[in-house]
Design an enzyme around this catalytic site. Structure first.
Site, mmCIF file in Angstrom:
data_model
loop_
_atom_site.group_PDB
_atom_site.id
_atom_site.type_symbol
_atom_site.label_atom_id
_atom_site.label_comp_id
_atom_site.label_asym_id
_atom_site.label_seq_id
_atom_site.Cartn_x
_atom_site.Cartn_y
_atom_site.Cartn_z
ATOM 1 N N ILE A 144 20.651 32.066 53.448
ATOM 2 C CA ILE A 144 19.796 33.257 53.431
ATOM 3 C C ILE A 144 18.356 32.931 53.037
ATOM 4 C CG2 ILE A 144 21.670 34.956 53.178
ATOM 5 C CD1 ILE A 144 20.861 35.173 50.209
ATOM 6 N N CYS B 176 30.537 27.224 44.931
ATOM 7 C CA CYS B 176 29.277 26.626 44.411
ATOM 8 C C CYS B 176 29.114 26.888 42.919
ATOM 9 C CB CYS B 176 28.115 27.146 45.217
ATOM 10 S SG CYS B 176 28.341 26.829 46.981
ATOM 11 N N ALA C 132 31.194 36.749 49.606
ATOM 12 C CA ALA C 132 31.083 35.290 49.738
ATOM 13 C C ALA C 132 32.142 34.575 48.914
ATOM 14 C CB ALA C 132 29.700 34.837 49.293
ATOM 15 N N SER D 209 25.689 35.807 53.156
ATOM 16 C CA SER D 209 25.947 35.663 54.593
ATOM 17 C C SER D 209 27.067 36.552 55.151
ATOM 18 C CB SER D 209 26.259 34.212 54.933
ATOM 19 O OG SER D 209 25.076 33.478 54.861
ATOM 20 N N ASN E 195 33.852 30.223 42.002
ATOM 21 C CA ASN E 195 33.787 30.107 43.470
ATOM 22 C C ASN E 195 33.293 28.696 43.852
ATOM 23 O OD1 ASN E 195 31.144 30.366 42.596
ATOM 24 N ND2 ASN E 195 30.527 31.404 44.452
ATOM 25 N N GLU F 53 28.713 29.457 40.897
ATOM 26 C CA GLU F 53 27.898 30.475 40.222
ATOM 27 C C GLU F 53 28.693 31.721 39.823
ATOM 28 O OE1 GLU F 53 27.710 29.614 43.309
ATOM 29 O OE2 GLU F 53 27.400 31.306 44.673
HETATM 30 P P1 ADP Z 1 24.388 32.154 51.884
HETATM 31 O O1 ADP Z 1 22.987 31.674 51.734
HETATM 32 O O2 ADP Z 1 24.965 31.770 53.228
HETATM 33 O O3 ADP Z 1 24.583 33.597 51.607
HETATM 34 P P2 ADP Z 1 25.062 30.528 49.549
HETATM 35 O O4 ADP Z 1 24.586 29.165 49.913
HETATM 36 O O5 ADP Z 1 24.222 31.323 48.597
HETATM 37 O O6 ADP Z 1 25.335 31.364 50.872
HETATM 38 O O7 ADP Z 1 26.513 30.413 48.942
HETATM 39 C C1 ADP Z 1 27.050 31.510 48.234
HETATM 40 C C2 ADP Z 1 28.527 31.405 48.146
HETATM 41 O O8 ADP Z 1 29.087 31.591 49.440
HETATM 42 C C3 ADP Z 1 29.059 30.045 47.726
HETATM 43 O O9 ADP Z 1 29.074 29.865 46.359
HETATM 44 C C4 ADP Z 1 30.450 30.114 48.289
HETATM 45 O O10 ADP Z 1 31.307 30.876 47.456
HETATM 46 C C5 ADP Z 1 30.248 30.828 49.578
HETATM 47 N N1 ADP Z 1 30.065 29.892 50.708
HETATM 48 C C6 ADP Z 1 28.988 29.149 51.012
HETATM 49 N N2 ADP Z 1 29.194 28.400 52.114
HETATM 50 C C7 ADP Z 1 30.433 28.671 52.531
HETATM 51 C C8 ADP Z 1 31.261 28.231 53.605
HETATM 52 N N3 ADP Z 1 30.865 27.327 54.494
HETATM 53 N N4 ADP Z 1 32.494 28.743 53.693
HETATM 54 C C9 ADP Z 1 32.922 29.634 52.813
HETATM 55 N N5 ADP Z 1 32.201 30.093 51.798
HETATM 56 C C10 ADP Z 1 30.983 29.628 51.627
#
Ligand code: ADP
Length: 596
Positions: A449, A285, A102, A87, A283, A287
């Protein structure tokens, strides 16, 4: 041969949900909060900004040519929804912020200066849209002495709650609220307080927490031995506990509300490609396994886009039930992986890092995390059952292919651009493998995403084939449209049946649905914890960093079931585990009709 010439796309097909999310949080807005770009503009902005990375390595005409070429390739890959970056890249590339990662991990030193420097750094990162992870393991325990003041320390959990409170106050760049991971080693004297710190739902709710479990601890659990808790300030054993009692406490917490998760820290460090920088946290989540001050740029391949029918067309979910009629276009996948790796390597160059220490570490290691999404959709299209040996075999095959190709792409980039700066002393150097990136693969949750790409999230099974949606004070069935199409084509459609499916959420136990359809359209609730863990382990085999996956358990599961899942994760080579027992948190984001 089989690959069809692809037409050049000039726009992207988006679902209503995808469009709503893009409008709300991703598209550029004016001061009045109105979107001033269309989705296509956003993808163009991202593609050309990331292609500018080419100019960091080649000047003049050649640089220009590379910029044009890759700008178009990156754009086509995203418009075709075969790949999405994380994102922050979609939101910020080509804009003032230009913060593209991220995930970050920050150190927490055992000093007031250290703790509060990191608190400030956390705020800076949250403001820019990143998530942060911390290990509090180096902090002296609660009530330990503080020499300079002759006072006592308040311990890791109390400092974590300060980080939590600060997170509440920082609204991230107007886009995301902060997310954190808090880690404590299992041998820290405050481990019990840590395990229980989220029992009360109101507390520390901007953190996920995980216990860093050592091999020594697992051996003590196995042998039913005592286990020493050590003060990190002086290395003294403060007291001993029965390892099985401590394990039981972790498992009961996870059973109660999903927390804490665990990470297997020794295993993570054994495969850390840059052992000169030990890993102590992940981080939010979990991973991305990163040393302090490192960051990771994630991106995900949407697997369902690579499944074709025998005539080479893109397969739909309804095609999967005609046995043997669909296949993966491996050549197309190979090309996508190579393009995605180049994209992510360019992101490292184009990124605006929130701190100089982070810039140095991120450019030094050049960690990238290419993952997958749309795995469950791909299985349905291929007619493969998620919880089957065939499902595991496909997972291993596809992830090995992606990992091998990603390394190959990284080797080629090393020839063109050089190896990563911290190559010396790395495991890659020890193997004589000249690569551009310390890591190449990581499987993220793809929470947003996957919605933008219109596919199932990460490597998770479908959440439900259908669910009951409350709308205008009515309970209406919301059934997967491809399932409806399939039901009509196969002649088993009826409104009553769709209602029944929505009430159950799952089709596995519905006899009116043909057996071969029931076999393939499985949901996370149909799948036993054991199969969830085995699937995670299958992907882990061929992933450089970690995997975000939820091990779902039914509401009636016992703490023993959770313990078994944790043990199985350890035995099957997973790097960590997080479980969720259905209904164990009051405000559940998604729910099938059954649990309402
Ligand atoms: P996306 O689909 O929005 O790219 P993901 O759900 O795959 O994000 O999460 C990927 C990583 O992004 C997470 O492990 C975390 O490090 C970070 N992340 C997700 N949500 C948030 C949030 N609300 N604020 C800050 N970092 C986030």
């Amino acid at each position: 041969m089989e690959q069809k010439r692809r037409e050049r796309l000039t726009d992207i097909e988006l679902t209503d949900n995808a469009l709503a999310i893009l409008k709300k949080r991703y598209l550029k807005k004016n001061e009045r909060g109105e979107a001033i770009e269309e989705p296509i503009d956003m993808f163009r902005r991202v593609a050309s900004n990331i292609a500018e990375g080419e100019l960091c390595f080649k000047e003049g005409e050649e640089g220009r040519r590379l910029y044009e070429e890759w700008s178009e390739k990156f754009l086509q890959l995203m418009l075709d929804r075969r790949f999405m970056p994380n994102s922050p890249t979609l939101m910020n590339a080509g804009r003032e912020l230009q913060q593209l990662s991220a995930c970050f991990v920050l150190p927490v030193e055992d000093s007031i200066d250290g703790i509060y420097d990191t608190l400030k750094h956390q705020a800076i990162i949250h403001k820019s849209g990143g998530g942060t992870g911390f290990a509090f393991s180096r902090l002296r325990p609660k009530n330990d002495i503080v020499k300079s003041t002759m006072g006592v320390s308040s311990g890791p959990v109390s400092f974590m709650s300060i980080y939590d409170a600060s997170t509440d106050k920082i609204k991230q760049g107007g886009t995301r609220r902060g997310a954190n991971m808090g880690i404590l080693r299992v041998d820290h004297p405050d481990i019990e307080e840590f395990i229980e710190c989220k029992r009360d739902n109101e507390k520390i709710n901007n953190f996920n927490i995980s216990v860093a479990i050592t091999d020594e601890f697992m051996e003590a659990v196995d042998g039913d031995d005592d286990f020493g808790l050590v003060n990190p300030r002086n290395g003294e054993v403060v007291r001993t506990v029965r390892a099985r009692d401590l394990f039981r406490k972790i498992v009961e917490g996870a059973w109660l509300n999903g927390e804490p998760g665990v990470i297997f820290i020794d295993r993570i460090n054994a495969t850390n490609p840059t052992p000169q920088f030990p890993i102590e946290s992940t981080n939010p989540c979990s991973e991305a396994h990163l040393p302090p001050y490192d960051s990771c740029n994630l991106g995900s391949i949407n697997l369902e886009r690579f499944v074709r029918t025998s005539s080479g067309e893109r397969a739909s979910l309804a095609d999967g039930n005609t046995a043997g009629s669909t296949h993966v276009d491996w050549e197309d996948l190979r090309e996508a992986v190579h393009t995605a790796v180049r994209f992510l390597d360019n992101v490292i160059e184009m990124n605006n890092y929130p701190l100089p220490e982070i810039e140095q570490m991120s450019k030094g290691n050049r960690r990238i995390g290419l993952g997958v999404m749309g795995f469950a959709d791909a299985l349905i299209k291929l007619g493969i059952t998620y919880d089957s040996e065939e499902g595991l075999a496909f997972a291993e095959r596809v992830m090995k292919f992606i990992d091998d190709e990603a390394w190959e792409a990284s080797r080629k980039l090393a020839e063109e651009r050089g190896v990563f700066a911290n190559y010396e002393g790395s495991l890659h150097e020890a193997r004589g493998d000249r690569v551009r990136n310390a890591t190449v693969t990581t499987i993220a949750p793809t929470g947003t995403i996957s919605i933008i790409a219109g596919c199932s999230g990460g490597i998770e099974p479908l959440f439900a084939v259908a669910f009951m949606r409350r709308q205008a004070d009515m309970e209406l069935p919301d059934v997967n449209p491809e399932f409806v199409r399939l039901a009509k084509e196969r002649g088993f459609y009826s409104e009553e049946l769709m209602q029944k499916v929505a009430e159950h959420g799952s089709v596995r136990e519905i006899p009116e649905v043909p057996e071969d359809v029931r076999r393939v359209w499985v949901t996370s609730h149909d799948i036993t914890p054991e199969w969830h863990v085995r699937m995670q382990a299958a992907f882990q085999k061929y992933t450089s960093m970690g995997i975000s996956k939820t091990i779902n358990l039914p509401n009636e599961a016992t703490p023993e079931d959770v313990g078994e899942a944790y043990m199985l994760a350890y035995k099957t080579g997973c790097k960590g585990i997080a479980v969720y027992r259905d209904g164990s948190r009051e405000a559940q984001v998604l729910s099938t009709g059954k649990t309402e």
